[in-house]
Design a protein around this motif. Sequence first.
Motif, short mmCIF file in Angstrom:
data_model
loop_
_atom_site.label_atom_id
_atom_site.label_comp_id
_atom_site.label_asym_id
_atom_site.label_seq_id
_atom_site.Cartn_x
_atom_site.Cartn_y
_atom_site.Cartn_z
N ASP A 1 0.81 -1.22 0.00
CA ASP A 1 0.00 0.00 0.00
C ASP A 1 0.84 1.27 0.00
N ASP A 2 2.17 1.14 0.00
CA ASP A 2 3.03 2.33 0.03
C ASP A 2 3.37 2.85 -1.36
N VAL A 3 2.93 2.15 -2.40
CA VAL A 3 3.23 2.58 -3.76
C VAL A 3 1.94 2.89 -4.51
N TYR A 4 2.09 3.53 -5.67
CA TYR A 4 0.93 3.88 -6.52
C TYR A 4 0.65 2.74 -7.49
N HIS A 5 -0.56 2.17 -7.42
CA HIS A 5 -0.95 1.06 -8.29
C HIS A 5 -1.90 1.55 -9.37
N LEU A 6 -1.79 0.94 -10.56
CA LEU A 6 -2.78 1.18 -11.60
C LEU A 6 -4.05 0.39 -11.26
N ARG B 1 3.89 6.85 -1.78
CA ARG B 1 2.67 7.39 -1.17
C ARG B 1 2.88 7.85 0.26
N GLU B 2 4.13 7.92 0.70
CA GLU B 2 4.39 8.35 2.07
C GLU B 2 3.94 9.79 2.27
N GLY C 1 8.64 13.95 -0.21
CA GLY C 1 7.52 14.15 -1.11
C GLY C 1 7.15 12.86 -1.81
N HIS C 2 6.20 12.98 -2.74
CA HIS C 2 5.68 11.79 -3.42
C HIS C 2 6.47 11.45 -4.68
#
Length: 427
Positions: free
Chosen positions: A214-219, A265-266, A280-281
């Motif tokens: 859940d810490d990364v950006y998923h498509l 996504r932190e 930052g992101h």
Amino acid sequence: MLDMELIRKDREAVATALAKRLDPAEVTRALDEIGQLDRDRRSLITEIDAERQRRKAEARAYAAAKRAGTEPEVTAPEAGRRQVAELEAQLDEVQSRLNDRMSELPNLPAEDVVPGGKEANRVVKVFGAPPVIDKVRDHVELSRALGLVDYERGVKLGGSGFWMYTGPGARLEWALLNWFVDQHIAAGYEFLLPPHLLLDSAGYAAGQFPKFYDDVYHLSADSAPRGQFLLPTSETAILGAYQNEILETAKLPLKAFAYTPCYRRESAGTHSDERGTVRGHQFNKVEIFQFTLPEQADGALEGMLAHAESLVEGLGLHYQRSLLSAGDASASMRKTLDIEVWMPSTGKYKEVSSVSWAGDYQARRAGIRYREPGGKQTRFVHTLNGSALATSRLFPAILEQYQQADGSVLVPEVLRDRLGTDRLTPR
């Protein structure tokens, strides 16, 4: 992923090492469950093998009776195949549960890595001394005065946690990245520019999934049915590029590096020591990586540390090196050392590079092996990675450590030809 054979043979040593990172009761529960699943798995394999042998014998007897024109005393082969299929289905379920439990275990910390969190980290090297500055201005104030970063338009474009480098700031950022590239090529690393969108299998191989899924950006599943995400570090891409390969021993250590933006996504920084570009992101980073033989790993770790530190020293920045405790290091790594630059405005150090040794943990998850020349068996390689360097904190450190009383900022000597000036001055 840990070696199942090691857990079977020396559970106590594994439990002691894991207890540096996890609660001992949690370790006991996890190893108990894994042990039972492993016993169930081996029992099913034995039962399936025995059943197959029995069914082969019965099939031969059945065929012989048919040829002789007598009534077979054993059941038809189809019934035997159904029973084996049922056992194999049970084995698949047990194997899947075992893989899930094993994938959740962190790596075993090295012997010299102590338990605890940030409070247990130990400074092992200091380079230079903090610059003497009469009236310190922080990097956000300096960036605005010098026209280097547009924070407001960054938020307008991407939302909280984003910024936009402008004018000489964009040139300084690009000069840093290009200087890093030149230094890594000179040190024998191969330059890679990987995709920024990776399949979920790469995240699993690196040890980032499932724990940090859940810490990364998923498509979305609609646009990426196989599962894709924006890479949080190019370590994930370099490792993933060699999944399920057998590397030539003669080519080890295999040294590669990559430049990418990193997407995470932190939470964006709100404290005084995390303002501006410190957290930052999206940020830029050059990552160095090595695949080695087990006996090469110690030398590779020291070499990568020295190389990453040579960049910070080349920029003339005061920094320290810290050996991270088990609880503060990545769960995938056996040992991590951070390179931390001095931030005069806060009187604190900020990490700009983590150099880590994973042992064979990532290679087991990724299926990356090597074969000795002339040999038949394969072994897992060892993997090491290091930021060299992340710019979003290096940029502020340069501004703060090189600031002058007149409001200007000196440019580190190694970057002056690239920027065409020795000083950044207020607009």
